[in-house]
Design an enzyme around this catalytic site. Structure first.
Site, PDB file in Angstrom:
ATOM      1  N   GLY A 238       0.796  -1.222   0.000  1.00 27.28           N
ATOM      2  CA  GLY A 238       0.000   0.000   0.000  1.00 27.28           C
ATOM      3  C   GLY A 238       0.825   1.267   0.000  1.00 27.28           C
ATOM      4  O   GLY A 238       2.064   1.234  -0.017  1.00 27.28           O
TER       5      GLY A 238
ATOM      6  N   LYS B 186      -8.116  -3.783   6.984  1.00 31.06           N
ATOM      7  CA  LYS B 186      -7.104  -3.753   5.942  1.00 31.06           C
ATOM      8  C   LYS B 186      -7.686  -4.396   4.687  1.00 31.06           C
ATOM      9  O   LYS B 186      -8.715  -5.052   4.744  1.00 31.06           O
ATOM     10  CB  LYS B 186      -5.847  -4.509   6.379  1.00 31.06           C
ATOM     11  CG  LYS B 186      -5.099  -3.823   7.520  1.00 31.06           C
ATOM     12  CD  LYS B 186      -3.894  -4.601   8.009  1.00 31.06           C
ATOM     13  CE  LYS B 186      -2.966  -5.062   6.920  1.00 31.06           C
ATOM     14  NZ  LYS B 186      -2.505  -3.963   6.044  1.00 31.06           N
ATOM     15  N   GLY B 187      -7.019  -4.195   3.575  1.00 32.35           N
ATOM     16  CA  GLY B 187      -7.461  -4.854   2.359  1.00 32.35           C
ATOM     17  C   GLY B 187      -7.859  -3.933   1.237  1.00 32.35           C
ATOM     18  O   GLY B 187      -8.408  -4.383   0.234  1.00 32.35           O
ATOM     19  N   GLY B 188      -7.578  -2.626   1.404  1.00 29.59           N
ATOM     20  CA  GLY B 188      -7.889  -1.704   0.312  1.00 29.59           C
ATOM     21  C   GLY B 188      -7.176  -2.073  -0.975  1.00 29.59           C
ATOM     22  O   GLY B 188      -7.680  -1.827  -2.071  1.00 29.59           O
TER      23      GLY B 188
ATOM     24  N   GLU C 245      -1.501 -10.453   3.920  1.00 33.09           N
ATOM     25  CA  GLU C 245      -1.089  -9.538   4.989  1.00 33.09           C
ATOM     26  C   GLU C 245      -1.387 -10.128   6.360  1.00 33.09           C
ATOM     27  O   GLU C 245      -0.591  -9.990   7.294  1.00 33.09           O
ATOM     28  CB  GLU C 245      -1.806  -8.197   4.816  1.00 33.09           C
ATOM     29  CG  GLU C 245      -1.326  -7.413   3.595  1.00 33.09           C
ATOM     30  CD  GLU C 245      -2.204  -6.216   3.266  1.00 33.09           C
ATOM     31  OE1 GLU C 245      -1.749  -5.358   2.488  1.00 33.09           O
ATOM     32  OE2 GLU C 245      -3.343  -6.140   3.767  1.00 33.09           O
TER      33      GLU C 245
END
Length: 219
Positions: free
Chosen positions: A32, A97-99, A106
């Site tokens: 990211g 999380k995970g965009g 992760e």
């Protein structure tokens, strides 16, 4: 009051996290925009004998460009530290999380690390966890999985034009109510077809470094 420079906040948080890495460590590198600042900061420190694993191809490629050695994550059964960003950070330290669609990898890397360090700008600190919650779904039976999530938990949508996950999963987002993140995480994990979700429990989380203005807040 002027708007904060979020990119500058990401940079100082990433630089603070880079200082936690020392010679000989086994390091998990996240994915990211905040981790994009971590990699040059880590390279600039000249830390020796690192063994790094990456949660995405993009991170792996960029790390190698900067001279950071990255290896496949098939021989290391533990890591000293993992460093990654977050999309939401709640006061009780639950994360979303995970965009970038890499949340399954992760989470595996974070769970393997002795210390999971989270880096973020001030916009990622929230009062409570809310939708959307990223999901990685199996391609097999995707229509039935989407219907099952909708019927049991709430609205879910495939992420438009999103690439597959690093392991070829389908990326979607849950848009239903999040009453208690722990309860939602448990229910999502039980549903066939859900590979993993972007809810990270507080017990997995170590230091949280948030850039605020020109300083770093350690949560």
């Amino acid at each position: 009051m002027s708007e904060p420079n979020l990119d500058a906040e990401k940079k100082i948080a990433a630089e603070a996290a880079a200082e936690l890495v020392s010679d000989g460590m086994k390091v998990g590198l996240g994915t990211g925009s905040t981790v994009a600042h971590l990699l040059p900061a880590l390279a600039a420190r000249g830390v020796k004998d690192l063994r790094c694993v990456a949660t995405s191809v993009a991170t792996e490629d960029r790390a190698r460009e900067l001279g950071i050695a990255v290896e496949d994550f098939d021989k290391l059964d533990r890591l000293d530290i993992a460093i990654d960003g977050a999309d939401q950070i709640a006061p009780d330290r639950w994360l979303v999380k995970g965009g970038g669609g890499a949340h399954t990898r992760e989470k595996i890397v974070a769970a393997t690390a002795e210390e999971f360090v989270v880096i973020a700008d001030s916009s990622k600190a929230v009062d409570k966890i809310t939708a959307p919650i990223p999901l990685e779904l199996s391609r097999f039976g995707i229509a039935s999985t989407l219907a099952r999530i909708t019927a049991e938990l709430g609205e879910v949508e495939l992420r438009a034009d999103a690439p597959r996950s690093p392991d070829d999963g389908v990326i979607a987002d849950f848009h239903g109510k999040v009453h208690q993140p722990g309860e939602l995480a448990a229910r999502l994990s039980l549903l066939p077809g859900v590979i993993d979700h972007g809810l990270f429990p507080s017990g997995m989380v170590g230091p949280v470094l948030i850039g605020r203005g020109d300083s770093v807040e350690r949560v």
